[in-house]
Design an enzyme around this catalytic site. Sequence first.
Site, PDB file in Angstrom:
ATOM      1  N   HIS A  16       0.832  -1.204   0.000  1.00  0.00           N
ATOM      2  CA  HIS A  16       0.000   0.000   0.000  1.00  0.00           C
ATOM      3  C   HIS A  16       0.866   1.253   0.000  1.00  0.00           C
ATOM      4  O   HIS A  16       2.021   1.205   0.385  1.00  0.00           O
ATOM      5  CB  HIS A  16      -0.893   0.021   1.244  1.00  0.00           C
ATOM      6  CG  HIS A  16      -0.168  -0.367   2.504  1.00  0.00           C
ATOM      7  ND1 HIS A  16      -0.155  -1.661   2.996  1.00  0.00           N
ATOM      8  CD2 HIS A  16       0.611   0.335   3.360  1.00  0.00           C
ATOM      9  CE1 HIS A  16       0.581  -1.726   4.094  1.00  0.00           C
ATOM     10  NE2 HIS A  16       1.070  -0.527   4.340  1.00  0.00           N
ATOM     11  N   GLN A  28      -3.935   4.020   4.446  1.00  0.00           N
ATOM     12  CA  GLN A  28      -3.021   3.124   3.715  1.00  0.00           C
ATOM     13  C   GLN A  28      -3.797   2.426   2.607  1.00  0.00           C
ATOM     14  O   GLN A  28      -4.554   1.490   2.872  1.00  0.00           O
ATOM     15  CB  GLN A  28      -2.405   2.093   4.679  1.00  0.00           C
ATOM     16  CG  GLN A  28      -1.376   2.701   5.624  1.00  0.00           C
ATOM     17  CD  GLN A  28      -1.039   1.789   6.796  1.00  0.00           C
ATOM     18  OE1 GLN A  28      -1.939   1.335   7.517  1.00  0.00           O
ATOM     19  NE2 GLN A  28       0.239   1.520   7.005  1.00  0.00           N
ATOM     20  N   ARG A  68      13.040  -5.462   3.019  1.00  0.00           N
ATOM     21  CA  ARG A  68      12.034  -6.167   3.819  1.00  0.00           C
ATOM     22  C   ARG A  68      10.707  -5.983   3.111  1.00  0.00           C
ATOM     23  O   ARG A  68      10.222  -4.857   2.974  1.00  0.00           O
ATOM     24  CB  ARG A  68      11.980  -5.581   5.224  1.00  0.00           C
ATOM     25  CG  ARG A  68      10.856  -6.125   6.107  1.00  0.00           C
ATOM     26  CD  ARG A  68      10.795  -5.297   7.377  1.00  0.00           C
ATOM     27  NE  ARG A  68       9.820  -5.742   8.349  1.00  0.00           N
ATOM     28  CZ  ARG A  68       8.536  -5.376   8.370  1.00  0.00           C
ATOM     29  NH1 ARG A  68       8.049  -4.585   7.443  1.00  0.00           N
ATOM     30  NH2 ARG A  68       7.740  -5.798   9.328  1.00  0.00           N
ATOM     31  N   ASP A  75       7.225  -5.818   3.096  1.00  0.00           N
ATOM     32  CA  ASP A  75       6.242  -5.615   4.141  1.00  0.00           C
ATOM     33  C   ASP A  75       4.898  -6.235   3.763  1.00  0.00           C
ATOM     34  O   ASP A  75       4.437  -6.070   2.636  1.00  0.00           O
ATOM     35  CB  ASP A  75       6.080  -4.100   4.344  1.00  0.00           C
ATOM     36  CG  ASP A  75       5.073  -3.770   5.411  1.00  0.00           C
ATOM     37  OD1 ASP A  75       5.295  -4.168   6.556  1.00  0.00           O
ATOM     38  OD2 ASP A  75       4.061  -3.108   5.096  1.00  0.00           O
ATOM     39  N   GLU A 106       8.051 -10.620   5.157  1.00  0.00           N
ATOM     40  CA  GLU A 106       7.337 -10.381   6.403  1.00  0.00           C
ATOM     41  C   GLU A 106       5.949 -10.965   6.240  1.00  0.00           C
ATOM     42  O   GLU A 106       5.010 -10.293   5.827  1.00  0.00           O
ATOM     43  CB  GLU A 106       7.248  -8.885   6.727  1.00  0.00           C
ATOM     44  CG  GLU A 106       6.779  -8.629   8.150  1.00  0.00           C
ATOM     45  CD  GLU A 106       5.413  -7.967   8.290  1.00  0.00           C
ATOM     46  OE1 GLU A 106       4.909  -7.879   9.413  1.00  0.00           O
ATOM     47  OE2 GLU A 106       4.824  -7.535   7.270  1.00  0.00           O
ATOM     48  N   HIS A 141       9.051  -4.336  16.188  1.00  0.00           N
ATOM     49  CA  HIS A 141       8.203  -3.162  16.426  1.00  0.00           C
ATOM     50  C   HIS A 141       6.725  -3.524  16.485  1.00  0.00           C
ATOM     51  O   HIS A 141       5.905  -2.710  16.862  1.00  0.00           O
ATOM     52  CB  HIS A 141       8.450  -2.142  15.317  1.00  0.00           C
ATOM     53  CG  HIS A 141       7.915  -2.635  14.000  1.00  0.00           C
ATOM     54  ND1 HIS A 141       8.510  -3.659  13.297  1.00  0.00           N
ATOM     55  CD2 HIS A 141       6.817  -2.282  13.303  1.00  0.00           C
ATOM     56  CE1 HIS A 141       7.790  -3.894  12.209  1.00  0.00           C
ATOM     57  NE2 HIS A 141       6.766  -3.075  12.182  1.00  0.00           N
ATOM     58  N   ASP A 142       6.370  -4.740  16.050  1.00  0.00           N
ATOM     59  CA  ASP A 142       4.959  -5.124  16.014  1.00  0.00           C
ATOM     60  C   ASP A 142       4.557  -5.902  17.262  1.00  0.00           C
ATOM     61  O   ASP A 142       5.383  -6.255  18.098  1.00  0.00           O
ATOM     62  CB  ASP A 142       4.678  -5.963  14.762  1.00  0.00           C
ATOM     63  CG  ASP A 142       4.408  -5.083  13.546  1.00  0.00           C
ATOM     64  OD1 ASP A 142       3.900  -3.958  13.722  1.00  0.00           O
ATOM     65  OD2 ASP A 142       4.715  -5.527  12.422  1.00  0.00           O
ATOM     66  N   ARG A 150       1.099  -0.672  20.178  1.00  0.00           N
ATOM     67  CA  ARG A 150       2.463  -1.072  19.799  1.00  0.00           C
ATOM     68  C   ARG A 150       3.492  -0.005  20.179  1.00  0.00           C
ATOM     69  O   ARG A 150       4.677  -0.292  20.306  1.00  0.00           O
ATOM     70  CB  ARG A 150       2.543  -1.349  18.293  1.00  0.00           C
ATOM     71  CG  ARG A 150       1.807  -2.613  17.876  1.00  0.00           C
ATOM     72  CD  ARG A 150       1.817  -2.804  16.374  1.00  0.00           C
ATOM     73  NE  ARG A 150       1.105  -1.732  15.679  1.00  0.00           N
ATOM     74  CZ  ARG A 150       1.073  -1.596  14.360  1.00  0.00           C
ATOM     75  NH1 ARG A 150       1.715  -2.434  13.590  1.00  0.00           N
ATOM     76  NH2 ARG A 150       0.389  -0.609  13.805  1.00  0.00           N
TER      77      ARG A 150
HETATM   78  C1  GLC Z   1       3.688  -4.579   8.545  1.00  0.00           C
HETATM   79  C2  GLC Z   1       4.389  -3.755   9.597  1.00  0.00           C
HETATM   80  C3  GLC Z   1       3.387  -3.168  10.521  1.00  0.00           C
HETATM   81  C4  GLC Z   1       2.419  -2.356   9.731  1.00  0.00           C
HETATM   82  C5  GLC Z   1       1.806  -3.170   8.607  1.00  0.00           C
HETATM   83  C6  GLC Z   1       1.113  -2.289   7.620  1.00  0.00           C
HETATM   84  O1  GLC Z   1       3.037  -5.655   9.080  1.00  0.00           O
HETATM   85  O2  GLC Z   1       5.293  -4.563  10.291  1.00  0.00           O
HETATM   86  O3  GLC Z   1       3.998  -2.387  11.501  1.00  0.00           O
HETATM   87  O4  GLC Z   1       1.403  -1.916  10.571  1.00  0.00           O
HETATM   88  O5  GLC Z   1       2.770  -3.826   7.849  1.00  0.00           O
HETATM   89  O6  GLC Z   1       2.066  -1.613   6.830  1.00  0.00           O
HETATM   90  C1  GLC Z   2      -1.115  -8.488  10.854  1.00  0.00           C
HETATM   91  C2  GLC Z   2      -0.372  -8.769   9.607  1.00  0.00           C
HETATM   92  C3  GLC Z   2       1.090  -8.584   9.774  1.00  0.00           C
HETATM   93  C4  GLC Z   2       1.400  -7.303  10.486  1.00  0.00           C
HETATM   94  C5  GLC Z   2       0.598  -7.129  11.722  1.00  0.00           C
HETATM   95  C6  GLC Z   2       0.810  -5.775  12.280  1.00  0.00           C
HETATM   96  O1  GLC Z   2      -0.855  -9.495  11.767  1.00  0.00           O
HETATM   97  O2  GLC Z   2      -0.613 -10.078   9.196  1.00  0.00           O
HETATM   98  O3  GLC Z   2       1.682  -8.584   8.523  1.00  0.00           O
HETATM   99  O4  GLC Z   2       2.729  -7.297  10.872  1.00  0.00           O
HETATM  100  O5  GLC Z   2      -0.747  -7.266  11.411  1.00  0.00           O
HETATM  101  O6  GLC Z   2       0.243  -5.727  13.525  1.00  0.00           O
END
Ligand code: GLC
Ligand code: GLC
Length: 656
Positions: free
Chosen positions: A195, A269, A299, A301, A343, A407-408, A532
């Site tokens: 996105h 997004q 990475r 995403d 990811e 970070h998640d 987070r």
């Molecule tokens: C990935 C990132 C997460 C973000 C999401 C949307 O999962 O790790 O922090 O919220 O993508 O971009």
């Molecule tokens: C969801 C998505 C993952 C992202 C996360 C962010 O679990 O599958 O890609 O990192 O949300 O919180």
Amino acid sequence: MQPLLSPQFHASRSLQRILPRLQATFAAQIAADPSGWQQFTRRLEAHFPALFRLYFDLYSTRYDFFYHLEDLLSGLARAWFERPTDLRVLDDAREAQPLWFQSHHMLGGVIYVDLFAGNLEGVRQKIPYFQELGLTYLHLMPFFRSPQGENDGGYAVSSYREVDPRLGTMVQLAQLARDLRAAGISLVVDLVFNHTSNEHIWAQKARAGDPDFMEMYFIFPDRTLPDQYERTLREIFPDEHPGAFSPVVVRQGAEETNAWVWTTFHAYQWDLNYANPAVFNRMAQEMLFLANQGVEVIRLDAVAFIWKQLGTPCENLPQAHQLIRAFNRVARIAAPALLFKSEAIVHPDEVVKYIDPAECQLSYNPLLMALLWNSLATRKVRLLSHALSTRFKIHPQTAWVNYVRCHDDIGWTFSDEDAAFLGVRGDDHRRFLNEFYRGRFPGSFARGLPFQENPKTGDCRISGSCASLAGLEKALTEEGPAEVELAIRRILLIHGITLLVGGIPLIYLGDEIATLNDYTYRDDPAKARDSRWVHRPRADWQKYARRCDPLTVEGQVYQGLQTLIALRKQNQVFSGGELSVISTQNDHLLAFERMHAGQRAVVLANFSEAGQPLPPGFFTRLNLTPEHIAFQMGRFDASDMQSLGPLSLIVFIPGR
Ligand code: GLC
Ligand code: GLC
């Protein structure tokens, strides 16, 4: 009779048609850099057949397929001619040694530019610290231009070619990449390719009604299709908006009309529409632009979400894999040093499907992460052992990226089938883990927060810093030195596993000095709704200053980690990913053996706060003696070798 034409034939005919046109377009560049052109065509010829296959499968039904194919190749040539010489040298080096990332010297770190060091220049000044820690890989969280206020921690990108002006410039980024490389550190950067932000120029033009740009997103005039899609979609950020679509106002001629746009994550997004080859081509350009700044690992995403199809969950579809494979070929042709890290925080069966030398060479290991926390909570290693024996092995030319925190949030992404096999009900167990890590379960040491609790499904994920989830916050504020000691052991124990298990260990910086939860995000309206942020604090350099003082908690965690890092870096046996699980006949004890280049190491870990016996003859069978102990944390009596003390970690390396 029609001849039978193979895909290879179509590929080579297409290339023959396009090459002369490229030669004409790039005549000046070819004249200035003939050997560059040779290198380019050599790689193009090697990888075009595979790229063509993938691109054809994805886009051949488009009437303008050939136009886009040619556009893609000219984009590749343009990017190649822009590629700086030092990076072309790196390309050759990486091609000569493609498995460089499997080395036991590898150690990753991840930071937010602003929170860790203020700006890019600040990050540059921290290079001596990264070297002290031993990093060879540094992931900078998204630093791109993005909306003011809420921007999902930078994951709403408004321009892939501009740095957020508060953090620096693209020129500084390229310089940082060079300086890092000179210090032996590879730069890792996100390609947020599912996105863009709603402020990206593409989104702005789409809102202004430009059809070329409207086609880059999923914009619907009413709820008919969104409703149909939503029947099979999972809600990702239910706190923020239900379902996957957000209202948007689009200009049509002189009029403004209400429409719906696909937004898997936040309303700001906008998901890109990869069914449109123009999106593929533009994102390939953005990716190569970043590679040409010196980024060595991208990475990818949120990979699971990049292809949509009515009647499906729109996650992990086969076309998502084809897309990444096509991007991979793009990189092989025009920026061969570039690696991909996936990811995909999804079911473990799906995670592994992204891992392949032809797709993503690297992947987060969310299962190991979740199961390490599971083992700390349950004090048992059954799920973890089972997962390591059945799910850890991946293609020999790839590597896991093993981490305990990022970070998640933490999602409990283990497989229900694996749990059932061990007599555990997945959903009940997830509920237990959520209660445990929110500190609401008897015996819980954790101080975590819920993330995206979904009242409709009861789903929830967990936020919190490593130290706070491991018990340090509670121990320091409510308990005493004995509990502090246990919390430190938990932190070192799980980091120890990620350092020794095989793959690239990745430290979420701050964790190496036991950073606790930071609740101040609640006062910031741009962050308050997203828990987070509790584990995304500003780096506290006074706390960092205590890292060498063994009388402090920071010092104990930092020094403990340094010992483990040194153990990894001094022993080649920790290269690669070969691993076999050893039965301990004790639910609390994890044991595994690593093998590499004729060496072996045995790692033993006790996840409970009580001493645990080993079966008689355990070490004799493994040919291990006290002299082989290379690392020891916690009690282990070498004279009888019969039990492991609370939360202890012992490493044997025979024949060192
Ligand atoms: C990935 C990132 C997460 C973000 C999401 C949307 O999962 O790790 O922090 O919220 O993508 O971009
Ligand atoms: C969801 C998505 C993952 C992202 C996360 C962010 O679990 O599958 O890609 O990192 O949300 O919180």
